[in-house]
Design a protein around this motif. Sequence first.
Motif, short mmCIF file in Angstrom:
data_model
loop_
_atom_site.label_atom_id
_atom_site.label_comp_id
_atom_site.label_asym_id
_atom_site.label_seq_id
_atom_site.Cartn_x
_atom_site.Cartn_y
_atom_site.Cartn_z
N VAL A 80 0.85 -1.19 0.00
CA VAL A 80 0.00 0.00 0.00
C VAL A 80 0.88 1.24 0.00
CG1 VAL A 80 -1.81 1.30 1.20
CG2 VAL A 80 -1.80 -1.20 1.31
N PHE A 81 0.63 2.13 -0.95
CA PHE A 81 1.29 3.43 -0.98
C PHE A 81 0.31 4.46 -0.46
CE2 PHE A 81 2.13 7.46 -3.25
CZ PHE A 81 3.35 7.75 -2.66
N ILE A 82 0.70 5.21 0.58
CA ILE A 82 -0.15 6.23 1.19
C ILE A 82 0.51 7.59 0.96
CG2 ILE A 82 -1.11 7.14 3.34
CD1 ILE A 82 -0.95 4.27 4.47
N ASN A 83 -0.28 8.56 0.51
CA ASN A 83 0.24 9.91 0.30
C ASN A 83 -0.77 10.92 0.84
OD1 ASN A 83 -0.02 12.43 -1.78
ND2 ASN A 83 2.12 11.90 -1.42
N PHE A 84 -0.27 11.92 1.56
CA PHE A 84 -1.10 13.01 2.07
C PHE A 84 -0.82 14.25 1.23
CE2 PHE A 84 -0.75 10.10 5.58
CZ PHE A 84 -2.01 10.13 6.17
N TRP A 85 -1.89 14.93 0.75
CA TRP A 85 -1.72 16.06 -0.15
C TRP A 85 -2.89 17.04 -0.04
CZ3 TRP A 85 -4.93 17.16 -4.49
CH2 TRP A 85 -6.01 16.28 -4.64
N THR A 86 -2.72 18.22 -0.64
CA THR A 86 -3.80 19.20 -0.81
C THR A 86 -3.69 19.80 -2.21
OG1 THR A 86 -2.49 21.06 0.01
CG2 THR A 86 -3.85 19.87 1.65
N THR A 87 -4.76 20.45 -2.64
CA THR A 87 -4.77 21.06 -3.98
C THR A 87 -3.93 22.31 -4.06
OG1 THR A 87 -6.76 22.35 -3.50
CG2 THR A 87 -7.08 20.19 -4.52
N TRP A 88 -3.65 22.95 -2.94
CA TRP A 88 -2.89 24.20 -2.96
C TRP A 88 -1.40 24.00 -2.68
CZ3 TRP A 88 -0.84 24.50 1.82
CH2 TRP A 88 -1.56 23.95 2.87
N CYS A 89 -0.96 22.78 -2.56
CA CYS A 89 0.44 22.46 -2.29
C CYS A 89 1.15 22.19 -3.62
CB CYS A 89 0.51 21.22 -1.39
SG CYS A 89 2.11 20.43 -1.32
N PRO A 90 2.08 23.08 -4.05
CA PRO A 90 2.72 22.89 -5.36
C PRO A 90 3.53 21.61 -5.45
CG PRO A 90 3.75 24.71 -4.16
CD PRO A 90 2.56 24.28 -3.36
N PHE A 91 4.18 21.18 -4.37
CA PHE A 91 4.96 19.94 -4.41
C PHE A 91 4.05 18.72 -4.52
CE2 PHE A 91 7.74 22.94 -2.10
CZ PHE A 91 8.74 23.03 -3.05
N LEU A 153 1.23 11.68 11.96
CA LEU A 153 2.20 12.73 12.30
C LEU A 153 2.67 13.50 11.07
CD1 LEU A 153 4.26 10.72 14.91
CD2 LEU A 153 2.38 12.31 15.34
N VAL A 154 1.74 13.80 10.18
CA VAL A 154 2.08 14.56 8.98
C VAL A 154 2.34 16.00 9.41
CG1 VAL A 154 1.22 15.42 6.77
CG2 VAL A 154 0.77 13.05 7.46
N ARG A 155 3.56 16.44 9.19
CA ARG A 155 3.96 17.79 9.59
C ARG A 155 4.13 18.72 8.41
NH1 ARG A 155 7.13 14.52 13.35
NH2 ARG A 155 6.17 14.76 15.38
N SER A 156 4.31 18.14 7.22
CA SER A 156 4.43 18.94 6.01
C SER A 156 3.82 18.14 4.86
CB SER A 156 5.90 19.27 5.73
OG SER A 156 6.64 18.09 5.51
N LEU A 157 3.48 18.84 3.82
CA LEU A 157 2.89 18.21 2.65
C LEU A 157 3.81 18.40 1.46
CD1 LEU A 157 -0.74 19.50 3.14
CD2 LEU A 157 0.08 17.19 3.56
N PRO A 158 3.90 17.40 0.61
CA PRO A 158 3.33 16.06 0.75
C PRO A 158 4.15 15.21 1.72
CG PRO A 158 4.65 16.20 -1.25
CD PRO A 158 4.65 17.57 -0.64
N THR A 159 3.50 14.18 2.22
CA THR A 159 4.16 13.16 3.04
C THR A 159 3.61 11.81 2.58
OG1 THR A 159 4.47 14.60 4.94
CG2 THR A 159 4.46 12.23 5.37
#
Length: 193
Positions: A80-91, A153-159
């Motif tokens: 399983v690959f898990i990724n945390f993201w948002t639409t406003w995060c350029p990375f 413990l996501v402190r920055s995006l993406p993680t």
Amino acid sequence: MNRSLFIGVFLAVALIAGGISNWRSAQAEKAPASQGQEEVSRDEATRSLPIQIERPAPDFTLPTLDGGTVTLSELRGKPVFINFWTTWCPFCLQEMPDFQQFFSRHGEEVHMAIINVTAAEETLDDVRNFLASTGYTFPILLDTEGDVARMYLVRSLPTSFFLDAQGILRYYYPGPVTLETLEEALQEIQQFS
């Protein structure tokens, strides 16, 4: 104006945190042996995280963008690959084409849990509109309250995290990942099966 200021400050903090994290990881990878201590690898350095490498990943159930739900523990049997993201995060947006390519190549052998931290979005429509304009087909999960991001413990995006087929956390990636990184991680994780 307030949203732009917030996003600017968040991105600055995320860049600094990502830089520090990457610097620490690089230092851990090449930390010299001193006074009888062995060299410290990145994997050993990340074992000090409350979410621990080589331990079972915390379970969660999240809604999907298409109205279903996904429970992590039910995905066992495949990596399983898990990724945390948002639409406003350029990375975050930078790595999405690689995710699509990885999903197209390995969608039958790997589960992907691409988790939008919806609690950090202005509206859910921002997520829907972004995905409608891009044509990405990998599964999108919604962390509407940010609880799973906090649990991991996501402190920055993406993680990102990569789990083996038994649900054991094998890799932790603060910052963007590339297709090459995903391919290498998958090859290594398949050795655990």
